[in-house]
Scaffold this motif. Sequence first.
Motif, PDB file in Angstrom:
ATOM      1  N   ALA A 126      40.673   6.490  31.976  1.00 15.57           N
ATOM      2  CA  ALA A 126      39.242   6.769  31.703  1.00 15.57           C
ATOM      3  C   ALA A 126      38.730   7.855  32.229  1.00 15.57           C
ATOM      4  O   ALA A 126      38.178   8.741  31.568  1.00 15.57           O
ATOM      5  N   ASP A 127      39.583   8.491  33.665  1.00 16.23           N
ATOM      6  CA  ASP A 127      38.985   9.781  33.845  1.00 16.23           C
ATOM      7  C   ASP A 127      39.583  10.783  33.047  1.00 16.23           C
ATOM      8  O   ASP A 127      38.978  11.897  32.622  1.00 16.23           O
TER       9      ASP A 127
ATOM     10  N   ARG B 217      36.501   2.584  23.004  1.00 11.86           N
ATOM     11  CA  ARG B 217      37.723   1.875  22.353  1.00 11.86           C
ATOM     12  C   ARG B 217      38.569   1.324  23.624  1.00 11.86           C
ATOM     13  O   ARG B 217      39.221   0.210  23.606  1.00 11.86           O
ATOM     14  N   LEU B 218      38.471   2.291  24.623  1.00 12.70           N
ATOM     15  CA  LEU B 218      39.352   1.748  25.832  1.00 12.70           C
ATOM     16  C   LEU B 218      38.790   0.371  26.180  1.00 12.70           C
ATOM     17  O   LEU B 218      39.698  -0.482  26.766  1.00 12.70           O
ATOM     18  N   ALA B 219      37.693   0.130  26.351  1.00 17.98           N
ATOM     19  CA  ALA B 219      36.863  -0.966  27.013  1.00 17.98           C
ATOM     20  C   ALA B 219      37.298  -2.122  26.046  1.00 17.98           C
ATOM     21  O   ALA B 219      37.524  -3.072  26.694  1.00 17.98           O
ATOM     22  N   THR B 220      37.313  -1.899  24.701  1.00 16.62           N
ATOM     23  CA  THR B 220      37.654  -2.942  23.685  1.00 16.62           C
ATOM     24  C   THR B 220      39.292  -3.404  23.797  1.00 16.62           C
ATOM     25  O   THR B 220      39.297  -4.545  23.821  1.00 16.62           O
ATOM     26  N   GLN B 221      40.083  -2.336  23.992  1.00 20.33           N
ATOM     27  CA  GLN B 221      41.156  -2.636  24.295  1.00 20.33           C
ATOM     28  C   GLN B 221      41.701  -3.361  25.273  1.00 20.33           C
ATOM     29  O   GLN B 221      42.654  -4.480  25.429  1.00 20.33           O
ATOM     30  N   PHE B 222      41.045  -3.069  26.229  1.00 12.64           N
ATOM     31  CA  PHE B 222      41.258  -3.902  27.747  1.00 12.64           C
ATOM     32  C   PHE B 222      40.991  -5.278  27.585  1.00 12.64           C
ATOM     33  O   PHE B 222      41.693  -6.180  28.148  1.00 12.64           O
ATOM     34  N   GLU B 223      39.786  -5.466  26.839  1.00 19.68           N
ATOM     35  CA  GLU B 223      39.416  -6.925  26.701  1.00 19.68           C
ATOM     36  C   GLU B 223      40.180  -7.633  25.473  1.00 19.68           C
ATOM     37  O   GLU B 223      40.236  -8.911  25.554  1.00 19.68           O
ATOM     38  N   SER B 224      40.971  -6.910  24.836  1.00 19.53           N
ATOM     39  CA  SER B 224      41.675  -7.502  23.752  1.00 19.53           C
ATOM     40  C   SER B 224      43.069  -8.101  24.169  1.00 19.53           C
ATOM     41  O   SER B 224      43.665  -7.858  25.127  1.00 19.53           O
ATOM     42  N   VAL B 225      43.343  -9.371  23.568  1.00 20.08           N
ATOM     43  CA  VAL B 225      44.373  -9.881  23.831  1.00 20.08           C
ATOM     44  C   VAL B 225      45.579  -9.258  23.537  1.00 20.08           C
ATOM     45  O   VAL B 225      46.602  -9.295  24.357  1.00 20.08           O
ATOM     46  N   ASP B 226      45.644  -8.551  22.450  1.00 20.86           N
ATOM     47  CA  ASP B 226      46.626  -7.703  21.971  1.00 20.86           C
ATOM     48  C   ASP B 226      46.835  -6.345  22.475  1.00 20.86           C
ATOM     49  O   ASP B 226      45.952  -5.554  22.221  1.00 20.86           O
ATOM     50  N   THR B 227      47.548  -5.900  23.423  1.00 24.84           N
ATOM     51  CA  THR B 227      47.890  -4.794  24.011  1.00 24.84           C
ATOM     52  C   THR B 227      48.885  -4.161  23.349  1.00 24.84           C
ATOM     53  O   THR B 227      49.204  -3.035  24.055  1.00 24.84           O
ATOM     54  N   ALA B 228      49.481  -4.448  22.588  1.00 22.20           N
ATOM     55  CA  ALA B 228      51.010  -3.999  22.049  1.00 22.20           C
ATOM     56  C   ALA B 228      50.643  -2.416  21.565  1.00 22.20           C
ATOM     57  O   ALA B 228      49.422  -2.183  20.989  1.00 22.20           O
TER      58      ALA B 228
ATOM     59  N   VAL C  33      48.142  -3.180  32.860  1.00 22.94           N
ATOM     60  CA  VAL C  33      47.207  -3.508  33.741  1.00 22.94           C
ATOM     61  C   VAL C  33      46.642  -4.790  33.469  1.00 22.94           C
ATOM     62  O   VAL C  33      46.174  -5.576  34.308  1.00 22.94           O
ATOM     63  N   ARG C  34      46.524  -5.315  32.324  1.00 22.71           N
ATOM     64  CA  ARG C  34      46.142  -6.616  31.889  1.00 22.71           C
ATOM     65  C   ARG C  34      47.129  -7.760  32.269  1.00 22.71           C
ATOM     66  O   ARG C  34      46.864  -8.701  32.869  1.00 22.71           O
ATOM     67  N   HIS C  35      48.529  -7.426  32.360  1.00 25.52           N
ATOM     68  CA  HIS C  35      49.410  -8.131  33.385  1.00 25.52           C
ATOM     69  C   HIS C  35      49.154  -8.293  34.581  1.00 25.52           C
ATOM     70  O   HIS C  35      49.260  -9.457  35.361  1.00 25.52           O
ATOM     71  N   THR C  36      48.980  -7.218  35.301  1.00 29.10           N
ATOM     72  CA  THR C  36      48.334  -7.076  36.810  1.00 29.10           C
ATOM     73  C   THR C  36      46.965  -8.099  37.094  1.00 29.10           C
ATOM     74  O   THR C  36      46.927  -8.899  38.036  1.00 29.10           O
ATOM     75  N   VAL C  37      45.924  -7.832  35.998  1.00 26.24           N
ATOM     76  CA  VAL C  37      44.921  -8.298  36.228  1.00 26.24           C
ATOM     77  C   VAL C  37      44.965 -10.085  36.408  1.00 26.24           C
ATOM     78  O   VAL C  37      44.587 -10.922  36.969  1.00 26.24           O
TER      79      VAL C  37
ATOM     80  N   ALA D 151      32.117  -2.883  36.147  1.00 27.31           N
ATOM     81  CA  ALA D 151      31.473  -1.963  36.667  1.00 27.31           C
ATOM     82  C   ALA D 151      32.100  -0.361  36.691  1.00 27.31           C
ATOM     83  O   ALA D 151      31.489   0.278  36.703  1.00 27.31           O
ATOM     84  N   PHE D 152      33.387  -0.510  36.655  1.00 27.77           N
ATOM     85  CA  PHE D 152      33.957   0.962  36.621  1.00 27.77           C
ATOM     86  C   PHE D 152      33.581   1.431  35.486  1.00 27.77           C
ATOM     87  O   PHE D 152      33.321   2.597  35.318  1.00 27.77           O
ATOM     88  N   LEU D 153      33.773   0.694  34.165  1.00 29.45           N
ATOM     89  CA  LEU D 153      33.564   1.374  33.035  1.00 29.45           C
ATOM     90  C   LEU D 153      32.034   1.846  32.917  1.00 29.45           C
ATOM     91  O   LEU D 153      31.822   2.850  32.160  1.00 29.45           O
ATOM     92  N   MET D 154      31.174   1.162  33.502  1.00 32.68           N
ATOM     93  CA  MET D 154      29.752   1.444  33.361  1.00 32.68           C
ATOM     94  C   MET D 154      29.385   2.846  34.250  1.00 32.68           C
ATOM     95  O   MET D 154      28.937   3.422  33.615  1.00 32.68           O
TER      96      MET D 154
END
Length: 325
Positions: free
Chosen positions: A59-60, A81-92, A100-104, A116-119
């Motif tokens: 993001a930075d 697009r980053l926000a949408t991809q983060f929420e997407s099930v498919d991060t291939a 990061v999805r795996h970590t979350v 809040a970060f993206l806001m």
Amino acid sequence: MTHAELVAAGIEDPALQQSYRECRALNARHGKTFFLATRLLAPDQRPAVHALYGFARRADDILDDFDPALTVAERAARLARLATQFESVDTAGDAVLAAVRHTVERYRIPRDLFEAFLMSMRMDLSVTDYPDRSALDRYVYGSAEVIGLQLLPVLGTASAAAEAAPYAAALGKAFQLTNFLRDIDEDLARDRVYLPADELAAHGVDRELLSWCSGRGKADPRVRAALAAQHAETRAIYDYARAGIETLAPRSRPCVATAAVLYARILDRIEDRDFEVFGHRARVGTGERLRVGGAGVFKAWWARRKAQPVPAPALENLPTTATEE
């Protein structure tokens, strides 16, 4: 990142392992102080921290890329697009987002912290000044405090997480405010001032005077007084945050304590130069980082050894040349 670290963290899928390695490379390339501190964590904790750093860095980079050809609308589209991809099930195909999805999911990190970060990142697209401390605090919550809260499940706590949370948020805030003081020149070049306008005005300082100082590479006495007040405010937040390190799991305390010391040393360097932040970026030298980090290595090893036997650390594995965040 070694294969052993990845396996210790329960990451055995080859593609996912490569994703975490790429996040580690981002951390090593951009975060000198932060990367050094991560070496003091237990091997199973490091991959998750690298993944969280990688997401914040992504993001930075969208917001702070100096490419003049990129318009605000284009940056906004990339952030969306980053926000949408983060929420997407498919991060291939996106290594950072896969990690990061795996970590979350593994640590059950609340999604609202990322929202809040993206806001706050979206605020950087249009907000260039903050009229008062309350306005700045709203930005800092999303840009920095939530980072401390995201890390908390990875670090672990000695008691209820709710007890440790305010201190974790405060330390993230202290790091961010330190960056604001250190990077005034760079932020002005991006048309941003991350200091409360009313508190600057109390010392006769405004954006025009800051820009004038930046242009001549020398601080005005009024600016020095204003920065000294901001410096004192940041010191007080460090003092509060350090008091909460004992609320963390014992094996994580050396890492966080070392990061707090090293970042606070940036404040020392700013004060040593009498708040001359124009034309010079305050830095903590390699030798000092290694001295502080070396002491932290053995504290971290001893904390883990009390829990279970681990090999003694090798000082030569400490990083010395990564680019500073």
